[in-house]
Motif scaffolding. Structure first.
Motif, PDB file in Angstrom:
ATOM      1  N   LEU A   1       0.706  -1.229  -0.050  1.00 29.72           N
ATOM      2  CA  LEU A   1      -0.073  -0.203   0.017  1.00 29.72           C
ATOM      3  C   LEU A   1       0.940   1.097  -0.079  1.00 29.72           C
ATOM      4  O   LEU A   1       0.484   2.018  -0.717  1.00 29.72           O
ATOM      5  CB  LEU A   1      -1.031   0.140   1.210  1.00 29.72           C
ATOM      6  N   MET A   2       1.955   1.096   0.791  1.00 33.41           N
ATOM      7  CA  MET A   2       2.731   2.387   0.718  1.00 33.41           C
ATOM      8  C   MET A   2       3.239   2.750  -0.644  1.00 33.41           C
ATOM      9  O   MET A   2       3.606   3.971  -1.002  1.00 33.41           O
ATOM     10  CB  MET A   2       4.132   1.974   1.943  1.00 33.41           C
ATOM     11  N   ALA A   3       3.488   1.790  -1.570  1.00 31.65           N
ATOM     12  CA  ALA A   3       4.250   1.993  -2.691  1.00 31.65           C
ATOM     13  C   ALA A   3       3.376   2.882  -3.775  1.00 31.65           C
ATOM     14  O   ALA A   3       3.804   3.485  -4.467  1.00 31.65           O
ATOM     15  CB  ALA A   3       4.470   0.517  -3.314  1.00 31.65           C
ATOM     16  N   PHE A   4       1.850   2.844  -3.418  1.00 32.42           N
ATOM     17  CA  PHE A   4       1.226   3.437  -4.176  1.00 32.42           C
ATOM     18  C   PHE A   4       1.314   5.052  -4.036  1.00 32.42           C
ATOM     19  O   PHE A   4       0.959   5.883  -5.011  1.00 32.42           O
ATOM     20  CB  PHE A   4      -0.593   3.142  -4.020  1.00 32.42           C
ATOM     21  N   GLY A   5       1.710   5.442  -3.111  1.00 39.30           N
ATOM     22  CA  GLY A   5       2.095   6.841  -2.573  1.00 39.30           C
ATOM     23  C   GLY A   5       3.214   7.399  -3.637  1.00 39.30           C
ATOM     24  O   GLY A   5       3.117   8.385  -4.378  1.00 39.30           O
ATOM     25  N   GLU A   6       4.205   6.573  -3.889  1.00 34.17           N
ATOM     26  CA  GLU A   6       5.198   6.937  -4.796  1.00 34.17           C
ATOM     27  C   GLU A   6       4.954   6.832  -6.185  1.00 34.17           C
ATOM     28  O   GLU A   6       5.512   7.404  -7.392  1.00 34.17           O
ATOM     29  CB  GLU A   6       6.711   6.242  -4.562  1.00 34.17           C
ATOM     30  N   LEU A   7       4.111   5.659  -6.444  1.00 36.01           N
ATOM     31  CA  LEU A   7       3.747   5.229  -7.777  1.00 36.01           C
ATOM     32  C   LEU A   7       3.355   6.462  -8.696  1.00 36.01           C
ATOM     33  O   LEU A   7       3.239   6.444  -9.839  1.00 36.01           O
ATOM     34  CB  LEU A   7       2.834   3.969  -7.742  1.00 36.01           C
ATOM     35  N   LYS A   8       2.100   7.243  -8.182  1.00 37.22           N
ATOM     36  CA  LYS A   8       1.803   8.201  -8.736  1.00 37.22           C
ATOM     37  C   LYS A   8       2.810   9.390  -9.372  1.00 37.22           C
ATOM     38  O   LYS A   8       2.456  10.056 -10.410  1.00 37.22           O
ATOM     39  CB  LYS A   8       0.608   8.631  -7.977  1.00 37.22           C
ATOM     40  N   ILE A   9       3.791   9.415  -8.718  1.00 38.24           N
ATOM     41  CA  ILE A   9       5.024  10.335  -9.316  1.00 38.24           C
ATOM     42  C   ILE A   9       5.757   9.386 -10.286  1.00 38.24           C
ATOM     43  O   ILE A   9       5.983   9.823 -11.426  1.00 38.24           O
ATOM     44  CB  ILE A   9       5.859  10.777  -8.044  1.00 38.24           C
TER      45      ILE A   9
END
Length: 163
Positions: A41-49
């Motif tokens: 879940l944490m990965a989705f924060g950076e994924l959008k960038i």
């Protein structure tokens, strides 16, 4: 594998998503000291960038350069698997340092240690990126892409046949 611009966009979107998502998960694990379900879940924060950045870089610059570099090693007459491996390897050789630099700048707050932290991040990421690309993401995305394109083409040919 892609045969036209639209297919190339779809293929690059799929491949860049899978590579970026897994590499973000990997880097989060390095930062927090291990794997947990929360990492996914944490990965989705950076994924959008990082996903749009990776897509644009690969589509606009890296893919063409990787093909040029790969065909210095292989020829069009070589077995397709060798051509695929050469291109995939060159993409990792180009994308890993660039994406590691971007991640270093955005997420590590490097200050005057930018070169050292970037090199460290690149050395940490390269083996994972290469293995993930060659053994998992590459074959997986090519299979899914081939199935989807084959299914769409088969459906189109069936529709055209009945008309």
């Amino acid at each position: 594998m892609p045969k036209n611009l639209f297919q190339n966009v779809i293929f690059t979107l799929m491949m860049s998503f899978l590579m970026v998502y897994v590499m973000i998960c990997y880097n989060i694990c390095l930062n927090v000291g291990g794997m947990s379900n929360e990492v996914f879940l944490m990965a989705f924060g950076e994924l959008k960038i990082m996903w749009p950045v990776a897509f644009v870089l690969e589509f606009a610059f890296v893919d063409k350069l990787a093909h040029m570099l790969a065909f210095r090693i292989v020829t069009p007459q070589d077995r397709p698997i060798f051509i695929t491996l050469a291109i995939s390897s060159m993409i990792v050789c180009l994308m890993c340092p660039v994406m590691s630099f971007i991640a270093t700048c955005l997420f590590m707050h490097p200050g005057n240690q930018i070169i050292a932290l970037w090199l460290q991040k690149t050395v940490q990421n390269f083996p994972m990126a290469l293995c993930w690309q060659i053994f998992f993401a590459g074959p997986g995305v090519r299979n899914v892409f081939g199935f989807v394109v084959g299914f769409i083409l088969d459906r189109k040919s069936i529709i055209d046949y009945h008309l």
